[in-house]
Enzyme design. Structure first.
Site, PDB file in Angstrom:
ATOM      1  N   GLU A  51      46.404  28.710  39.634  1.00 53.99           N
ATOM      2  CA  GLU A  51      47.376  29.649  40.196  1.00 53.99           C
ATOM      3  C   GLU A  51      46.827  30.165  41.518  1.00 53.99           C
ATOM      4  OE1 GLU A  51      48.487  32.926  37.630  1.00 53.99           O
ATOM      5  OE2 GLU A  51      48.782  34.268  39.349  1.00 53.99           O
ATOM      6  N   GLU A  75      50.812  39.514  46.782  1.00 55.55           N
ATOM      7  CA  GLU A  75      50.810  40.245  45.516  1.00 55.55           C
ATOM      8  C   GLU A  75      50.248  41.641  45.741  1.00 55.55           C
ATOM      9  OE1 GLU A  75      49.847  39.369  40.838  1.00 55.55           O
ATOM     10  OE2 GLU A  75      48.358  38.724  42.322  1.00 55.55           O
TER      11      GLU A  75
END
Length: 319
Positions: free
Chosen positions: A139, A144
């Site tokens: 990932e 974020e």
């Protein structure tokens, strides 16, 4: 040295130079309706345990949670409904690209706006094998953050035996060194961006900017350029070819020094999602300067999520 040895060395040099070439050609460009054609709206339970209800494509379109014009794509959360405490979470969207991008690829995103607000947890990221064997295929978190706090964070999450050196060539600040999801509560090996314009309200008030991620078997790099700053011409012009060697020092740099990227990262799907509270935003909510509790705030203050939306000008994939 013999003539044959010299030619062998020349061949190896040329081969190595070609293998590490930083020039890429456009594979796909997503603008407006292309996002709805090239991505699947995922009506699934939130794997991060958020106070969210990821709706299906029909509901997203009916409620205007996804919207495409000729120049922009918007993905957002509901901002009109007071939630029943015992009912589902706030309606929002999670999109996954239909196409995958493997080693030797670059993603460039041009955004006007990203979700903001207490309780929000927006993310623009990639995951291997549609997330079906997470974390074995890796990932990569490109954008974020949570609760309007701080700057952006770029992070890798992997299976065991993938760590990053403490000192490396990047403009961001390295956080944890172990990328293994089983270590440090799945914090991953993150890099905190130092530019306040990289996330949340400050990003939005500056009319956004560009994010780019390069994935090779030698490294993962993430760059950010705020709107109105010096941006590489092949990035700002959405060029059909790019040369990442001209992009300067990345904000986040993840080399393969102690991590075999080719074994930890499979072909990646792109994810765009907005959740609320959950494993990160909820866990740190009380220290974020936000009112009430995370779940109560998300339940009872829909109008405060009017600015909880992504607005993409374009997303371009290069290989």
């Amino acid at each position: 040295m013999s003539t044959s040895s010299i030619w062998s060395l020349k061949f190896l040099f040329v081969f190595a130079s070609s293998a590490w070439a930083a020039t890429y050609t456009v594979s796909e460009t997503y603008v407006g309706q292309d996002f709805l054609n090239g991505f699947t709206v995922q009506n699934i339970p939130d794997p991060t345990n958020g106070r969210v209800n990821y709706v299906d494509a029909a509901t997203a379109a009916k409620d205007n949670l996804t919207f495409a014009s000729s120049t922009n794509f918007v993905a957002r959360a509901d901002f009109t409904t007071v939630l029943n405490p015992s009912g589902p979470g706030r309606n929002s969207v999670r999109l996954m690209s239909n196409k995958q991008y493997g080693l030797g690829s670059v993603l460039v995103a041009n955004l006007n706006h990203m979700p903001e607000g207490c309780g929000t947890w927006p993310a623009f990221w990639t995951v291997g094998n549609q997330g079906n064997d997470w974390p074995n295929s890796g990932e990569i978190d490109i954008i974020e953050g949570v609760n309007n706090v701080g700057t952006n964070q770029g992070t890798l999450h992997t299976s065991p035996d993938c760590t990053m050196p403490a000192s490396r060539t990047e403009t961001g600040t390295a956080l944890q060194s172990d990328c293994d999801t089983a270590v440090n509560g799945n914090a991953g090996c993150g890099v905190s961006f130092n530019d306040p314009r990289s996330f949340g309200p400050t990003f939005n008030s500056n009319d956004g900017g560009w994010y780019a991620m390069e994935l090779t078997d030698g490294f993962v790099k993430i760059w950010f350029w705020a709107r109105g700053t010096s941006v590489p011409s092949d990035v700002s012009s959405d060029s059909s070819t790019i040369d990442t060697d001209n992009w300067g020092t990345p904000v986040a740099y993840f080399p393969n020094t102690s991590c075999s990227l080719s074994s930890h990262f499979g072909p990646q799907n792109i994810i765009i999602n907005l959740t609320f509270c959950g494993d990160w935003a909820g866990a740190v909510y009380s220290s974020s300067g936000c009112p009430s509790t995370c779940v109560d705030y998300v339940n009872n203050n829909p109008a405060d999520f009017e600015n909880a939306y992504f607005d993409f000008i374009s997303l371009t994939a290069y290989t």
